[in-house]
Each structure stands twice: as C-alpha cells, then as structure tokens.
Design an enzyme around this catalytic site. Structure first.
Site: not given
Lengths: 962, 257
Positions: A225, A294, A296, A522, A748
């Site tokens: 990651h 990004e 997720h 977060q 990813s």
C-alpha cells in the site's frame, strides 16, 4: 447512571426503504417501525434529561419521546431488535449530542446511540435472520444483548480496559526463517521471508531485538500500500506470440513506463508530479490545481457505506495535504459492481449482496461529499459478475492552491502537530490488510474497517485553510494508511523526527504506544510549524473546535525516535526505513489471436438498439448524481447529467474560482472488458475515452493531464502480472502519443475473493481520470443537440471492431476484434478542439459503449430533438456491415452538431481527417436510421428511448406511491 | 446610504458560506463571515443591515437538520436577533439556514417557539435538482415587497437537501397563507397537479419558502446563490437567460437604498 431516551415519529412513519429491501427477500405482510435510541451516562436529574430530550432530541412538530433508566428496564419483546455499535466504532450522532448538551451547560460522562426496530408480522427467527443480512452490518454493529447490558451501570464499561506501559520486544535475532514467517503472519505484518531476514540483519548489527513498534513501522512503510512493491520492483517479463518469445527485465515498472512518459513530454505546465499527495499543474498566474484519485476497494467490500465514505474522506485529505495545503473544489467517483440480479442463495458465503453494496457505496460517497461541501460532479459505473467479491470504488478530488504553496518546506526544529479527530483503535493494520487477498478470515478483521465523520473533516478543512492563508504551517500531509507512522516518517524524510506518543489526543483509554503510532483513525492531518506560530494556530483551532497537539519535532539526526511516557519505544535509521527491499516477480503474457465475428445482418435494428440502451453499462446513472450535491460551491458550468431532461454529458465542466473565467473539464475512462482480450488495448482505450470525454466538452490535448488507477488481481500470479505490464506499456505509448502527461496515480492489488471453494479475480481494471483547463467557461460545449435542422457530423474512423463491445457481450459472442487507437487519432482530437474554440460546434458527444447508436440516442433524449442518421456516410476503414457501423466501439470518434451556416468552416477544419456528414437534427421526436442502401433500419420514438434508458435502474429511483 | 453590510453566520458543517458571500458581494454588499463561536461573544449587530444563515449541514444535521445550530441561536442570540429584526434588519436563511430559522422559531413568527418544520424528504434521500418556483407576487405578498421584487411569476432554482419537506398543522398553515407569508412554491409548467419531482420533497401546499409577518425574515429551501451566473443553469447553452438568483441579493440591498 444511564438514561435511555427513545425518539419516535408521532405518526408511526414506516421505514419504507428498509421495508422494501426486506420485501425483496420474499417477506410479505409485515410492518416495521424504527426508533432512535440515545443512552446518556450522566448524573443529571430526570428533569434535566427531560429538558435534553425535549429541546435537543426531538422535532416537536413531528416527533415524541419516552424516557427510562438503564439500557433495558425489561426483557425486550421477541419482535424487537435493538442495534448498537461495537465498542470503538465512531458514533457521530453521539458526538453531536454531547456538543449540544455542553451548550446547555450540562455535563455528561458518555453518550451512545442505537436504533430500535419493531416488527409485526415476522417471528423471532425471521428477525434474527434479517438482522445481519439487511438491518445492521456485523462488521461495525451488533444486537444489544439484554443479559449482558441489563445491569450496566456506566457506558465506559463497554470500552476496553485501560493500558499500562509494557515494552514489547520481539525476538527476531533468535528466529529461523520459519519462525520469522510466523512472526510476520501472527503480527499481521505482511512482510515476506526476505524482508524479515533483512530486518533481522539490521538488528543484528545493532545487537538488539526490535520492539513491536519498530517492526510495525517497517511493515507499514514497506507494505504494498505505501511502498508500491510491485510497481517499483524487478519484473522478469516474458511475452509469447505464437512460436516467438520476447524476454525483458523491467526495473521499476512505474518509472519505466508511466513516469517515463511524463518525463519525456516534459510539459511546462506540470508543477509537481508523482511527488506529493496529488499531482499539481498550473491553472493561472496565481494558482495551481491538483488532482488525486484513490481506490478503497477492500474496505468497501466489507462495509460499503463506511468503506466508500472513508475512501472519499481520504482523498479529500490528500488534497488538503498537498503542497502546504490545497482547497478541494470537486470530486469524482467510479464504481465497478456486480449485477445485482442475483438471488441470495447463489451468493458465495460471507459476501454482501450487490444491491446492498451498490446502495451502501453510493450513500457513503453522498453523505461524506455532501457534508464536506465539495461537489461530486462526474463519474462512471460499470457492471460485471467478477466484481461480486471485490467491488471497485474509486474516489478522486481536485483542489486549488496558490503557486507559492505548492511545495512543502521542512526544517530542523520544526514542531510536529497532529490535528483533527482523536486517535482510537480504528483501522489498525489497514495498510497491511489491503496488501493481502480477502478470504473469509479477513472478512472477520473488523478493526480494519471504519466509518467516517465528515463534519470533523469539514472542521479540520476550515481550520487548516484559514491557517494556511496566514502562513501558519510550512508542510502538511494526511494520516492515511499507516496513520501517524507513515505520515510523520514520510514528511520528515531526509531529516528524522522525535515523537512523543503519549501526547497524541486519544478517543479512549486502552491504546498501546504501537496502537497510537499505527492507528488509522480518520480525519487527522499532520503538519510542521514553528513555535512562534502556535498561539495563532491555537486561536483558530479552538474557534473551529478542532483538536491540535504538538507531538514532537523534526530532527537532523536522520533517525526516527519514538517515546512513550519517557520510554524510548523505537529508534530506527531513516535510510533503513526507506530502503524497502526491491522484490522480484515473474510476469508472462501470451498474445491471443483475434478472430473477427460474423453475424447475420438484420433488416431492422429497433430491438437491438433498444436492448443496447437498456444495458446497465449504458443507461444513465442520474439517480446517483442527483443524490450528490454536485452544485455546491457554485462553480457548475455543465453538469454530467442534467436533471430535468436526462441530458447526458461526457464529463463535467466547472469553475474552481468564481472570480476567474477559467474552467476545468473533468472526466474519466474505464472499460475492463477489453482486458479479457489484451490489457494493452484496454489501457489505450481507457486513455482515449478519458481524453474524448474532456476534449468533446471543450478541452484540448495540450491542456490535459491524466491519472492512472490500477485495480488488479494478485501480482504473484505471472499471468496477472503479465497483463499489468501490458497495460503499463500502453500507458507509456499513448500518454506520449497524445502528449498528455500522467501527474499522479495509485494501484490496488489482490482484488480477489476466495470463498474456500471458489476464487473470483477481477478483470484488470484501469481507471484513467483526466482534467483539462479551459481558458473561458463560455467555450464549453454540451452533448445534447441544440436546434432542429442542424447538421450532424461523425469525425474519426469506424472499423469493424466489436470485440468485447456492449453489442457482442449482450449476445454472448466472445469473438471480435479489439478496438485499437489509430495512428492518426490525434488529428481528430486536435481539430475538434480547434473547431470548438472557433465556436463552430453546437454540441458534441463521444462514441463509447454502444457506439454510434447509443451516442445519437443520448444526444436526442437530452434535447428533445429527433434526428436522422445515414450509415452510408460514416467514414469507414473498409466495407463493413450495418450492425458493425451501428455498434462498433472504435475509439477516437465523436458526433458533432453544426449549424448549417457553419458547414463550410467545419468541413475546412476537418480536411484530411475522417469526417462524414451523417445526418441532421429534426423537430419530430424520433430517431431514424438508414443503412448504406438508404433503407430504413431503425425508427424509434424519443419517448421509447427515454423509457428504455430509465428502465434498468428503475428500482434505484424513488417514486411516490400513487 | 452607505453600502449595506451583511453578516454571514457559519459553524461546523456550514458549507455554502463562500458562494453566498460571493453572491452578496456581486450584488454590491460589504460582507463578513462570522463563526458562531465568535458571534456569541458580544458581537454587536447594529452595524449590519442583513444577517444570513447559509446552507450546509450544521453539526452534521445529526440530531435533525439545523437542530443544534438553532438551539445555540436561541441560547445565545435570542434577544439580539429580535432587536435586530425589530430595528429594521433583514434575515435570510437558505436551505440549512431556513431549517435553523424554523427550528429556532424565528420563522414564521419571531417568537422563538417552533410551530412549523422541515422534515425528511418523502424520498428519504438527499436530492440536488433544479425546480420551478412560483413567486407569490400578489400585492399583498410580504416577500414581494422586499426579496422577490421584479422577478417573473415562474423562476428556476436548484434545491439540494434531504430534509426540506415543509410541514405544520393545518391551522398554522391557514394562518401563514392568510397572512401572505408564503413566498415561493414548487410548481410546474402548467401550475396544476404539482407532484414529485416538481415538488421535490413532498412539502405541504408545495411551500418552498416563507417570510415572517414583517416580510423581513425570509427562509427558503432552494439556493438563490447557485444561480448568479447563467452557466449554473442546466440548460443555458444557446438560450437567453437571466440569473434570477442574483435578484434576491440585489433586492435585499435595494431595500436599504
């Protein structure tokens, strides 16, 4: 003492959405109502609690409440179910209530919330079955257990016990290879044997064993990651084509393809690329814009709402953490889901139903983006059954910031500040978690998933942007994967840092020093500042009600030293931290031979055309865009979908600052289906599509910048990695060809799901996002026709390329030539940009899924104007059949509407470029298509087209009951 | 008179403050943004002519849209705001600001006791879409005297909310209507049978905005600050359009001329 307040609607309003989901499972003749439950742990009197309920908790016009002591004052009825969060899961409503109670000058110890569901017509077994399936998500919630909670005296008993310091040292010096692997696996470190050996070697020289905290730091910084092991590794690549084999050793795939193209293009408009949290390019004299996308995917498969909301929350922080602070002004998203028409019993064990994933993801992005006040303006949604175990969730954000704040400045002695949310146990091991494939065991790793708190992030953003305007910090980054460990370490790279972990504000007791260091709570940011600015910072942060704490300082020792209550818990050499092992992998690609399909020609294509429009990949996603506040900040120039007419644009145009005429076009390209033929062409086509989308609305190649986001299967499988190499090579070739540099990207991997009996790997999927800068918003062009009796041109070459097209996939035909970007494709783009700039284009739409047929139908529907289309006038490469002209997905093509008096000028512009006058617009509300022999092969009313476009997602649009 | 001064309230979750500031400035006002935590500390309202509570999700709308913000306004600013309106000042609440004014009981009666509400949309979801609005333009219309002067009978504006369904007892509704306090109603081209999505949230009597009994306090769900340039309209290309949202702000300033 614990008070419980139940708030309910006076008119017993039904939760219609939940009810319809239960009905989808075949349950009939039942009703359900919900109550919001608040638990307040406090010494307040019943009169005071009553005041809180009356003045804060209810809407007196529509709601009522009841008050009791204790979580339960009696055994709950069998038709009831009370759902509460697991300990440690953030509860934003509770936090807001605490704030309101504080405003009333009352004090409480703790607040929690829950939801009470009351059914009638269902038995206890049915309710228990429905619970985890539909009503709550066991990853973050559970049913309140009467026996465990009935005697609870205070809410803090729900939390973990407190923590007392105990330095953990891991014996790696005495461990053999097998033991090292065991240490890695048990600690969820995702480090391989070679990496563990390297760590052992480092500590052997230091003559000591590492602490757990040191191992965790390395695991984070060396993770796929954070470290992008695959892209920066060594790849032994083999490409086979029939008898011949080509071998190649690739050292750092990213640098030798994507970044290489950017370097060679060397655009003077690129300010900072592949360096920062997002890519930065010039906007105007004073300001730059930045863009980051990004993925997720893993969290969204477990908890769609939380996964998607933290996805968008994270990418917004990337923008806030770019340079020394950028202001986010727009977001985009792209999703790949499984088709939701699958029965519950066909769903592999442990997976959430696609319908639940779709709704969860959309509401996650909606609730976070809307609350942040950042418009989510465009995107893409595709469906394939291979996304069943692994949906793809891409979130991107654009920001604007001043030219002189586009870089970070770090100095010895700078203070390290963490701000925003307090730190809890959320998301521990998120970075290493996303570097592994999902199996049933991982599905149980609940701490790796979290839910976001957009209002906290909004406050952080408000405070930071004010501080930034006053130059109160010099470097900033976000806490993403790896939390403080990666944020602080990466920002202090080249210097070193001292961090006092006990100074980090915590949500609750019970966190060890390592938990604090690697927690992925977060809504936190880290910035560097100087001591003379602390006072002013504190003023801003306290006014905005945002926590900030100085937790350490930048050193020049090139060491990372961590303390907890005066104990040194880590001491690592920065060079070692950033010396992750280059890993070697094998990759193979076997070229497939293409075979052209041959279908029977038809006399009439009405039915085929209608079927294409009802495809889930083509039908408009207006029901998603309308749930997003796509107009906040006031910059909207052209919306991706117009609400009233169902006008579908290729991208969105908006003005990042209202004081400037300049605008940006944002769009994307994605089509994983071509990956099945060759990921090389898939990537080329994704680039072409992203560029088509921004060029058709007024962008130009020289002002366009692109981003890559790869979602792939396991890179440990040579075939899968071979496909990735192919795709990366195309990125180099076509970025360079079009002269549009990559400015940022992300990957990813391990997008696979293993149910024990079955392994589902996603098709290699590349999302290309593009942003183009327009000199003047008035030059933007939309995709809907403007006027009747205008001319319709098709520019670009049509070939019999239908491999993996919507048309052939619909019919289950696997053959077909994969579409390829023509050597002269660029000319089409360049001349179209010029034509738009000269204002001789009335409207323009690119041709993508469904080819000409879908594009012209969309242009008609958006305008309410009809059109005639003559296939014989379409510029083709060779003699091709009617169905091929209608449904081919050859790239680099556009339909362009031109007013009659601009005919000459337009044709002049396209001299020497494939361009055909293929039809005209008409007042009569229908689409008529003629073949080469001028016989009518399709004739459909706009009414029917609209009906069909709206059909596939009917269940996702709300309709009032008649 | 000197350039009117506008004070825009903001708090955690306010998110339309910047474009509202821009709209007032473009109309010619002098504008200031103030956080509630500063305003509550002895802020003097006497130098301002207009107070505006903009859109957003104050405190996340966690306990109902605008609920906590309205509680704070009652706690800290009740008397000051009453004095401000009675002294001739204007108050504008847009979207979340309207929800705040209603829940604080500033609308419809300025008595700080809630009598109407804005509740969850019938669709139970957030929706951002453009709507047609009928301007209550009769001579008796209170809003028409200040805020809506000169606007045509039917205008377009976007709505963007999850809790905008106007709701109250029929008795209260009668009173509001009788007093000519209804400023704007959701409509369609024919003006008949206005249903979803023309009425985007299920509001009683299609009510989209109301004023108080003086006409000086105005709350509405649609966003006039999002239609101050023609390009904000979804169908501006090739058409002659006027950005009607800007008139709301200009009218409020003209009131002080």
């Amino acid at each position: 003492m614990i008070w419980r307040i139940d708030v309910f609607s006076k008119k017993n309003k039904e939760n219609i959405e939940l009810k319809s989901q239960i009905e989808d499972l075949g349950f009939k003749d039942f009703s359900l109502s919900t109550k919001k439950i608040y638990f307040i742990d406090s010494e307040l009197s019943s009169a005071q609690i009553d005041k809180v309920a009356r003045e804060v908790l209810i809407d007196p016009i529509t709601e009522s409440y009841s008050l009791q002591q204790g979580i339960f004052n009696k055994q709950p009825l069998s038709k009831e179910m009370m759902v509460i969060y697991h300990p440690g899961v953030f509860d934003s409503v509770a936090a807001s209530l605490e704030k309101a109670v504080y405003d009333l000058s009352l004090t409480v110890n703790d607040i929690r919330t829950g939801t009470l569901y009351e059914f009638s017509g269902l038995d206890q077994g049915q309710i228990q079955y429905l619970g985890p399936k539909i009503i709550y998500n066991p990853v973050i919630e559970r049913v309140a257990d009467y026996n465990k909670l009935k005697d609870l005296k205070n809410l803090s008993q729900l939390e973990a016990s407190s923590y007392s310091f105990n330095l953990k040292v891991i014996d790696v010096l005495g461990a053999d290879a097998k033991k090292l692997d065991q240490i890695s696996k048990e600690g969820c470190l995702a480090l391989n044997t070679l990496e563990m050996e390297k760590i052992k070697e480092y500590f052997r020289k230091l003559k000591r064993n590492p602490t757990d905290c040191e191992l965790e730091t390395l695991a984070v910084l060396w993770s796929e990651h954070c470290g992008h092991k695959t892209f920066s590794g060594l790849i032994d690549y083999e490409e086979r084509s029939g008898e011949s084999t080509k071998k190649e050793k690739i050292n750092n795939l990213l640098k030798s393809t994507i970044m290489k193209a950017t370097k060679e293009i060397n655009s003077p408009q690129c300010v900072s690329v592949f360096e920062d949290n997002s890519g930065i390019v010039k906007f105007d004299q004073d300001e730059n814009i930045c863009f980051k996308v990004e993925t997720h995917n893993h969290p969204s498969s477990l908890e769609p709402y939380g996964g998607a909301s933290t996805g968008i929350g994270g990418v917004i922080r990337d923008v806030l953490g770019t340079g020394s602070g950028f202001r986010p002004f727009a977001s985009i998203d792209a999703f790949c889901f499984s088709n939701w028409h699958i029965s519950d019993k066909d769903l592999p064990e442990g997976l959430l139903h696609p319908r639940r994933i779709i709704k969860g993801v959309v509401s996650g992005v909606r609730d976070y983006g809307n609350r942040m006040g950042i418009p989510t303006v465009a995107g893409s949604v595709l469906f394939d059954h291979r996304f069943l175990g692994n949906p793809l969730v891409y979130c991107g954000t654009l920001g604007i910031g001043s030219c002189d704040k586009s870089f970070k400045k770090v100095n010895k002695g700078d203070l390290i500040v963490v701000c925003g949310a307090k730190t809890g146990k959320d998301g521990i091991h998120g970075a290493t978690f996303s570097s592994q494939e999902l199996d049933q065991e991982a599905m149980g790793l609940r701490s790796a998933v979290q839910i976001g708190n957009p209002i906290e992030e909004k406050k952080v953003s408000d405070a930071l942007l004010q501080a930034q305007e006053k130059d109160l910090f010099t470097a900033i980054t976000d806490c993403g994967a790896g939390g403080l460990s990666s944020a602080v370490t990466e920002l202090a790279k080249g210097y070193g840092a001292k961090v006092y972990l006990d100074r980090v504000p915590l949500k609750y007791k019970g966190l060890s020093y390592t938990d604090i260091w690697i927690s992925e709570s977060q809504e936190r940011m880290v910035f560097f500042t100087q001591s003379n600015k602390i006072k002013e910072l504190e003023d801003i942060f306290s006014r905005e009600e945002v926590e900030m704490a100085v937790i350490g300082e930048v050193a020049d020792s090139n060491n990372l030293v961590l303390f907890y209550q005066d104990n040194r818990v880590a001491d690592l050499d920065m060079d070692f931290i950033f010396s992750s092992l280059q890993i070697s992998k094998k990759a193979t690609w076997v070229n497939k031979t293409e075979e052209k399909e041959q279908l029977q020609e038809k006399k009439n294509y009405n039915d085929d055309l209608i079927a294409i429009l009802s495809s889930v990949n083509i039908a408009p996603k207006d029901w998603i865009l309308h749930q997003y506040d796509h107009e906040v900040q006031g910059g909207s120039v052209l919306k991706a979908i117009d609400s009233s007419s169902l006008g579908i644009n290729d991208a969105a145009v908006l003005r990042p600052k209202l004081s400037s005429k300049k605008a940006v076009v944002v769009g994307c390209g994605i089509n994983p289906f071509y990956s099945d033929l060759d990921p090389y062409y898939m990537a080329a086509l994704a680039i072409d599509e992203a560029l088509r989308n921004v060029i058709s609305m007024g962008g130009s190649l020289e002002n366009t910048f692109i981003l890559d986001n790869f979602s792939w299967g396991s890179p440990d499988d040579p075939q899968i990695l071979g496909g990735l190499v192919r795709a990366a090579k195309a990125c180099y070739d076509y970025s360079l060809y079009f002269g549009t540099p990559f400015i940022s990207g992300k990957d990813s991997f391990y997008n696979e799901y293993n149910s024990g009996t079955e392994k589902i790997t996603i098709p290699g999927t590349l999302l290309i996002s593009a942003v183009s800068i327009l000199e003047d918003w008035r030059l933007a062009v939309g995709s809907s026709f403007k006027k009747d009796d205008n001319l319709i041109y098709l520019v670009g070459l049509t070939k019999p390329e239908l491999g993996q097209s919507e048309y052939l996939r619909m019919q289950g035909v696997e053959k077909g030539l994969v579409p390829k970007v023509e050597p002269n494709a660029k000319d089409v783009f360049i001349n179209l940009s010029k034509a738009i700039n000269k204002s001789i284009v009335a409207s323009c739409h690119d041709l993508s899924e469904g080819g000409i047929s879908a594009a012209i139908a969309e242009m008609c529907v958006g305008s309410g104007l009809g059109a005639s289309l003559f296939l014989g006038e379409v510029p083709v490469s060779e003699s091709i059949d009617d169905y091929q002209v209608l449904f081919a997905e050859s790239p680099s093509r556009f339909l362009v509407e031109v007013e009659k008096d601009k005919k000459e000028e337009f044709q002049q512009q396209f001299k020497g470029v494939p361009c055909g006058l293929v039809g005209c617009t008409a007042e009569e509300k229908k689409l008529t298509i003629y073949n080469k022999k001028s016989s009518k092969i399709a004739d459909i009313s706009l009414q029917l087209i609209k009906e069909r476009l709206l059909k596939p997602f009917a269940e996702f649009r709300w309709k009032p009951k008649k | 008179m000197a350039t009117p001064k506008v004070l825009i309230f903001r708090t955690a979750g306010t998110n339309c403050d910047k474009e509202t500031e821009f709209a007032f400035s473009r109309a010619g006002a002098q504008v200031e943004l103030g956080h509630i935590n500063l305003i509550k500390k002895n802020k003097d309202f006497s130098s301002y002519q207009i107070i505006c509570i903009p859109g957003g999700f104050s405190y996340g709308d966690d306990l109902g849209a605008g609920k906590i913000f309205s509680l704070e306004i009652i706690l800290w600013l009740k008397d000051k705001l009453k004095k401000f309106v009675e002294g001739g000042g204007l108050i504008l609440g847009i979207c979340n600001g309207f929800q705040v004014l209603v829940k604080a009981g500033i609308l419809p009666d300025l008595d700080f006791s809630q009598t109407v509400s804005l509740v969850e949309n019938d669709s139970r979801r957030f929706e951002d879409r453009w709507v047609r609005l009928k301007i209550n333009s009769g001579n008796e219309s209170l809003a028409n005297k200040i805020w809506l002067k000169g606007l045509p009978g039917l205008i377009h504006l976007p709505v963007a909310h999850a809790e905008g369904k106007f709701f109250c007892d029929l008795e209260i509704l009668d009173k509001i209507k009788k007093n000519n306090q209804v400023a704007l109603s959701y409509s369609n081209n024919s003006g008949k049978d206005v249903g979803y999505p023309d009425n985007p949230n299920g509001s009683l009597d299609n009510i989209a905005g109301i004023v108080d009994e003086t006409g000086r306090v105005f709350g509405l769900m649609p966003h006039p600050e999002r239609f101050i340039f023609i390009h904000q309209h979804p169908d501006w290309q090739g058409r002659e359009l006027a950005a009607h949202g800007l008139s709301f702000f200009q009218n409020s300033l003209d009131y002080f001329k």
